[in-house]
Design an enzyme around this catalytic site. Structure first.
Site, PDB file in Angstrom:
ATOM      1  N   ALA A   1     -12.683  -3.967  14.209  1.00  0.00           N
ATOM      2  CA  ALA A   1     -12.495  -5.409  14.417  1.00  0.00           C
ATOM      3  C   ALA A   1     -11.251  -5.904  13.692  1.00  0.00           C
ATOM      4  O   ALA A   1     -10.476  -6.704  14.230  1.00  0.00           O
ATOM      5  CB  ALA A   1     -13.731  -6.167  13.940  1.00  0.00           C
TER       6      ALA A   1
ATOM      7  N   ASN B   1       1.194  -2.262   5.313  1.00  0.00           N
ATOM      8  CA  ASN B   1       0.554  -0.953   5.383  1.00  0.00           C
ATOM      9  C   ASN B   1      -0.736  -0.878   4.576  1.00  0.00           C
ATOM     10  O   ASN B   1      -1.555   0.012   4.810  1.00  0.00           O
ATOM     11  CB  ASN B   1       1.540   0.115   4.887  1.00  0.00           C
ATOM     12  CG  ASN B   1       0.904   1.478   4.785  1.00  0.00           C
ATOM     13  OD1 ASN B   1       0.586   2.101   5.798  1.00  0.00           O
ATOM     14  ND2 ASN B   1       0.680   1.950   3.563  1.00  0.00           N
TER      15      ASN B   1
ATOM     16  N   TYR C   1     -13.787  -1.997  10.487  1.00  0.00           N
ATOM     17  CA  TYR C   1     -12.436  -1.448  10.580  1.00  0.00           C
ATOM     18  C   TYR C   1     -11.817  -1.739  11.944  1.00  0.00           C
ATOM     19  O   TYR C   1     -10.697  -2.259  12.038  1.00  0.00           O
ATOM     20  CB  TYR C   1     -12.478   0.058  10.328  1.00  0.00           C
ATOM     21  CG  TYR C   1     -11.130   0.719  10.371  1.00  0.00           C
ATOM     22  CD1 TYR C   1     -10.238   0.578   9.313  1.00  0.00           C
ATOM     23  CD2 TYR C   1     -10.729   1.482  11.468  1.00  0.00           C
ATOM     24  CE1 TYR C   1      -8.989   1.180   9.338  1.00  0.00           C
ATOM     25  CE2 TYR C   1      -9.487   2.087  11.509  1.00  0.00           C
ATOM     26  CZ  TYR C   1      -8.614   1.936  10.445  1.00  0.00           C
ATOM     27  OH  TYR C   1      -7.380   2.530  10.492  1.00  0.00           O
TER      28      TYR C   1
ATOM     29  N   ARG D   1       0.355   6.072  -2.616  1.00  0.00           N
ATOM     30  CA  ARG D   1      -0.264   7.399  -2.526  1.00  0.00           C
ATOM     31  C   ARG D   1       0.777   8.472  -2.217  1.00  0.00           C
ATOM     32  O   ARG D   1       1.716   8.235  -1.456  1.00  0.00           O
ATOM     33  CB  ARG D   1      -1.358   7.413  -1.461  1.00  0.00           C
ATOM     34  CG  ARG D   1      -2.585   6.584  -1.842  1.00  0.00           C
ATOM     35  CD  ARG D   1      -3.668   6.675  -0.783  1.00  0.00           C
ATOM     36  NE  ARG D   1      -4.842   5.904  -1.149  1.00  0.00           N
ATOM     37  CZ  ARG D   1      -5.879   6.384  -1.827  1.00  0.00           C
ATOM     38  NH1 ARG D   1      -5.859   7.655  -2.217  1.00  0.00           N
ATOM     39  NH2 ARG D   1      -6.914   5.627  -2.131  1.00  0.00           N
TER      40      ARG D   1
ATOM     41  N   ILE E   1      -3.564  11.154  11.318  1.00  0.00           N
ATOM     42  CA  ILE E   1      -2.438  11.423  10.429  1.00  0.00           C
ATOM     43  C   ILE E   1      -2.951  12.215   9.231  1.00  0.00           C
ATOM     44  O   ILE E   1      -3.966  11.860   8.629  1.00  0.00           O
ATOM     45  CB  ILE E   1      -1.776  10.111   9.953  1.00  0.00           C
ATOM     46  CG1 ILE E   1      -1.429   9.212  11.144  1.00  0.00           C
ATOM     47  CG2 ILE E   1      -0.540  10.425   9.126  1.00  0.00           C
ATOM     48  CD1 ILE E   1      -0.381   9.767  12.080  1.00  0.00           C
TER      49      ILE E   1
ATOM     50  N   GLY F   1       0.816  -1.215   0.000  1.00  0.00           N
ATOM     51  CA  GLY F   1       0.000   0.000   0.000  1.00  0.00           C
ATOM     52  C   GLY F   1       0.846   1.260   0.000  1.00  0.00           C
ATOM     53  O   GLY F   1       0.609   2.174   0.783  1.00  0.00           O
TER      54      GLY F   1
ATOM     55  N   ASP G   1      -2.475  -7.719  -5.108  1.00  0.00           N
ATOM     56  CA  ASP G   1      -3.599  -7.646  -4.176  1.00  0.00           C
ATOM     57  C   ASP G   1      -3.310  -8.528  -2.974  1.00  0.00           C
ATOM     58  O   ASP G   1      -3.340  -9.761  -3.075  1.00  0.00           O
ATOM     59  CB  ASP G   1      -4.882  -8.095  -4.885  1.00  0.00           C
ATOM     60  CG  ASP G   1      -6.138  -7.921  -4.038  1.00  0.00           C
ATOM     61  OD1 ASP G   1      -6.008  -7.689  -2.816  1.00  0.00           O
ATOM     62  OD2 ASP G   1      -7.247  -8.022  -4.594  1.00  0.00           O
ATOM     63  N   VAL G   2      -3.038  -7.908  -1.818  1.00  0.00           N
ATOM     64  CA  VAL G   2      -2.650  -8.675  -0.630  1.00  0.00           C
ATOM     65  C   VAL G   2      -3.770  -9.552  -0.104  1.00  0.00           C
ATOM     66  O   VAL G   2      -3.523 -10.464   0.690  1.00  0.00           O
ATOM     67  CB  VAL G   2      -2.145  -7.751   0.494  1.00  0.00           C
ATOM     68  CG1 VAL G   2      -0.915  -6.976   0.043  1.00  0.00           C
ATOM     69  CG2 VAL G   2      -3.240  -6.813   0.989  1.00  0.00           C
TER      70      VAL G   2
END
Length: 279
Positions: A181, A110, A179, A20, A212, A17, A83-84
């Site tokens: 969980a 990440n 998210y 960006r 962040i 990831g 794609d993890v």
């Protein structure tokens, strides 16, 4: 006399990831490169129409742009669309990394599911959204950690795994069921793996960022609401940066972090759970 971090020269790091421009993944990858690592960058291959305005204006090319930054530092960089959440893609990724770079020493999980229609009460949360979020945030961490750990054990030279978790594991706020969980589970998995992999010289830690300032939070805006949120909840008075997280990641992977494992470390500016009253 300054004392720099050691132990990362010529190590191979994978950062998922990492594509960006305003993010956590990009600074992690670049900071590891500055510390001496060659870096593998993964992303899902976002379509350009999904880029934020500033990325489009800059002619951003996702993981390829980050790879160019790293090469500019004199380190090798390998950008791979992967794609993890797919175990077969993870196996193919590690086969390529082993073939082209010679193995893996550092893994930073990440990659995270985008903020979408999962931010609703659990009774309104679709099964599809639940699986989408856990597919990347939890299953992806499991697949990447398991596969990289297998390679690290076989290599016999130890290693470090860092899982990017979240302050959400403490907040446990309404409408974050999938998210929160997923991230609580990531912390648990990190601690368990640390116990299992320690005898092989492999350290596993979770980093839990607070607020962040990245493009991921652009939907919040940067005006009065943003400033008020920081004033109410962050004693240090500012949002974190990707570099704040990257510095901690690099320390944990270095010789200087060699006796730290099994920890969930909150990097959040001292986040308050009860808002401060206006002065």
């Amino acid at each position: 006399m300054s004392i720099g971090l050691t132990g990362l020269e010529n190590k191979i790091a994978i950062v998922t990831g990492a594509g960006r421009m305003r993010s956590i993944g990009r600074p992690i990858a670049v900071t590891l490169a500055r510390a001496g690592c060659d870096v593998v960058l993964t992303g899902t291959g976002r379509a350009p129409e999904r880029y934020p305005e500033d990325e489009r204006a800059a002619g951003w090319q996702d993981i390829e742009s980050v790879a160019e930054e790293i090469r500019g530092l004199g380190r090798r960089a390998l950008a791979v669309v992967s794609d993890v959440s797919k175990p077969e893609a993870v196996e193919a990724l590690l086969d390529r990394v082993t073939r082209e770079l010679g193995g893996v020493d550092v893994l930073v999980n990440n990659a995270g599911a985008t903020r979408g229609t999962d931010r609703v009460p659990v009774v309104d949360l679709s099964n599809e959204e639940w699986h989408r979020v856990l597919g990347t945030n939890l299953h992806g961490v499991f697949y990447m950690s398991k596969t990289c750990a297998q390679r690290m054990v076989a290599q016999g030279r130890g290693g470090s795994i860092i899982n990017i978790s979240s302050l959400a594991t403490r907040l446990l706020a309404a409408e974050t069921g999938a998210y929160a969980a997923s991230k609580v589970a990531v912390n648990a998995l990190s601690t368990v793996m640390a116990a299992e992999l320690g005898p092989h010289g492999i350290r596993v830690n979770a980093i839990c960022p607070g607020i962040i300032d990245t493009s991921r939070l652009d939907d919040v805006g940067r005006g009065e609401m943003w400033a008020g949120m920081l004033k109410a909840f962050v004693p240090l008075g500012r949002a974190g940066t990707g570099e704040d997280i990257a510095n901690a990641v690099t320390f944990l992977c270095s010789d200087q972090g060699a006796w730290i494992s099994g920890q969930s470390i909150y990097i959040d500016g001292g986040h308050n759970f009860t808002p401060r009253r206006p002065q």
